[in-house]
Design a protein around this motif. Structure first.
Motif, short mmCIF file in Angstrom:
data_model
loop_
_atom_site.label_atom_id
_atom_site.label_comp_id
_atom_site.label_asym_id
_atom_site.label_seq_id
_atom_site.Cartn_x
_atom_site.Cartn_y
_atom_site.Cartn_z
N ILE A 113 0.84 -1.14 -0.04
CA ILE A 113 0.03 -0.06 -0.08
C ILE A 113 0.83 1.25 0.01
CG2 ILE A 113 -0.18 0.23 2.69
CD1 ILE A 113 -2.86 1.03 -0.10
N GLN A 137 0.42 0.78 13.98
CA GLN A 137 0.25 0.30 12.69
C GLN A 137 0.84 -1.31 12.43
OE1 GLN A 137 2.54 4.20 11.50
NE2 GLN A 137 1.45 3.44 9.32
N LEU A 144 -1.11 6.49 6.25
CA LEU A 144 -1.06 5.14 6.72
C LEU A 144 -1.25 5.10 8.12
CD1 LEU A 144 1.49 3.52 4.10
CD2 LEU A 144 -0.97 2.92 4.45
N LEU A 167 -6.94 9.50 4.19
CA LEU A 167 -6.51 10.29 2.90
C LEU A 167 -7.07 11.82 2.82
CD1 LEU A 167 -4.57 9.70 0.47
CD2 LEU A 167 -6.69 8.87 -0.62
N LEU A 221 0.05 4.21 -2.81
CA LEU A 221 -0.33 5.42 -2.37
C LEU A 221 0.33 6.53 -3.11
CD1 LEU A 221 -1.35 5.23 1.08
CD2 LEU A 221 -2.69 5.46 -0.59
N ARG A 239 -11.09 3.17 6.44
CA ARG A 239 -10.19 3.91 7.50
C ARG A 239 -9.20 4.79 6.27
NH1 ARG A 239 -9.56 -0.49 10.11
NH2 ARG A 239 -7.26 -0.79 9.98
N LEU A 240 -8.76 4.04 5.32
CA LEU A 240 -7.66 4.65 4.45
C LEU A 240 -8.41 5.97 3.83
CD1 LEU A 240 -4.54 4.43 3.46
CD2 LEU A 240 -5.56 2.68 1.87
N TYR A 241 -9.26 5.61 3.44
CA TYR A 241 -10.24 6.63 2.49
C TYR A 241 -10.26 7.85 3.32
CZ TYR A 241 -13.75 8.86 -0.62
OH TYR A 241 -14.16 9.71 -1.24
N LEU A 269 -2.30 1.53 9.26
CA LEU A 269 -2.23 0.42 8.43
C LEU A 269 -0.59 0.25 8.39
CD1 LEU A 269 -4.89 0.85 5.57
CD2 LEU A 269 -4.75 -0.94 7.30
N SER A 299 2.15 9.98 2.32
CA SER A 299 1.60 8.41 2.45
C SER A 299 1.95 7.92 3.92
CB SER A 299 2.38 7.51 1.36
OG SER A 299 3.88 7.85 1.22
N ALA A 343 -4.64 6.07 9.44
CA ALA A 343 -5.55 4.79 9.15
C ALA A 343 -5.35 3.58 9.84
CB ALA A 343 -5.42 4.29 7.57
#
Ligand SMILES: [Zn+2]
Length: 284
Positions: free
Chosen positions: A159, A268, A181, A207, A163, A202-204, A186, A177, A184
């Motif tokens: 990921i 993360q 992350l 971002l 990104l 979560r990522l969306y 991650l 990025s 989120a």
């Protein structure tokens, strides 16, 4: 390197200064910075700026139908001046790669530090004539949740790399990025296509939140203050050894040949430090 929020800050700043201003002339301090020859840079002289926009990390000055488009890359920057010196910039004699002088003698210099020269300027009739713009993926602030999910679904890569890939999403680089992350929760090594719906949610959200927050920190700032604004907003990127502001764990780093990334193991990666791939390559 300036990323989407700083480039948006630059665009907003330039728009407030140069809209409707006639260009007096464009002076080249480096021949290699200019990637096009038709239309010639001289054709911009006498025409007025009708728009300033952003495509990913590219700045696009619409000068009455002829576009001066530039990408600052890793070490490039824009220096604004209300009153430029009268001396004309000449190739090879100056750290200035390109100067745009307006009719009232205000204007800006594009400069590039370091030995790797990657700053790129294109003069084109259509911004889509620039290969780096034609190949851009969607803007992360405009893509829908459904399209974002579909985009990640096809990717078997990590990921972190996805990104940063400009053909996937336009405008996110190494710093944001890391931040996205972290927000989120991650791992940068998670495989994009294997993220479950909750992780993509979560990522969306991260971002959009991180970029929107950074744009509001950047907007209204003069060009010279944008780098500091970017640094000040970072929670993990560039903060190796400092405390994670979310959980208090130490911010860790993984280094590659020419860059590094930062993350928090507690937030993360389930508390597990990531393997440093540069180190593991050396140990093989
Ligand atoms: Zn943390």
């Amino acid at each position: 390197m300036p990323e989407l929020p700083e480039v948006q800050g630059l665009v907003d700043f330039l728009r407030s200064r140069v809209l409707d201003l006639p260009v007096a002339r464009v002076e080249l301090g480096s021949f290699s910075v200019l990637k096009t020859y038709d239309p010639p840079v001289d054709s911009l002289g006498g025409l007025s700026v009708t728009g300033v926009t952003r495509h990913g990390k590219w700045v696009d000055l619409d000068v009455d139908g002829i576009h001066l488009v530039f990408h600052l890359s890793r070490a490039g920057w824009l220096r604004w001046s209300e009153a430029l010196p009268q001396t004309v910039v000449r190739p090879g004699k100056s750290p200035i790669a390109l100067r745009v002088r307006f009719a009232d003698d205000s204007g800006f210099d594009l400069t590039e530090a370091g030995t790797q020269k990657r700053l790129a300027v294109h003069v084109v009739r259509d911004p889509q004539d620039v290969p780096g713009i034609a190949s851009l993926g969607p803007d992360p602030l405009e893509i829908s949740r459904a399209d974002f999910g579909a985009l990640l679904h096809e990717k078997r890569a990590q990921i972190k790399g996805v990104l940063r890939d400009q053909s996937v999403l336009a405008g996110v680089g190494n710093a944001y990025s890391d931040e996205v992350l972290h927000a989120a929760k991650l791992s940068p090594y998670a495989v994009a296509g294997k993220l479950d719906d909750a992780a993509v949610d979560r990522l969306y959200a991260a971002l959009r939140d991180i970029l929107t927050e950074a744009i509001s920190a950047a907007s209204g700032k003069p060009a010279k203050d944008l780098k500091d604004a970017k640094r000040a907003g970072m929670r993990v990127h560039g903060r190796t050894g400092e405390k994670c502001p979310v959980c208090g764990d130490v911010v860790r780093e993984v280094s590659f040949a020419d860059r590094s990334m930062q993350y928090c193991a507690t937030c993360q990666t389930g508390g597990k430090p990531l393997a440093d791939r540069r180190m593991s390559r050396l140990l093989k």
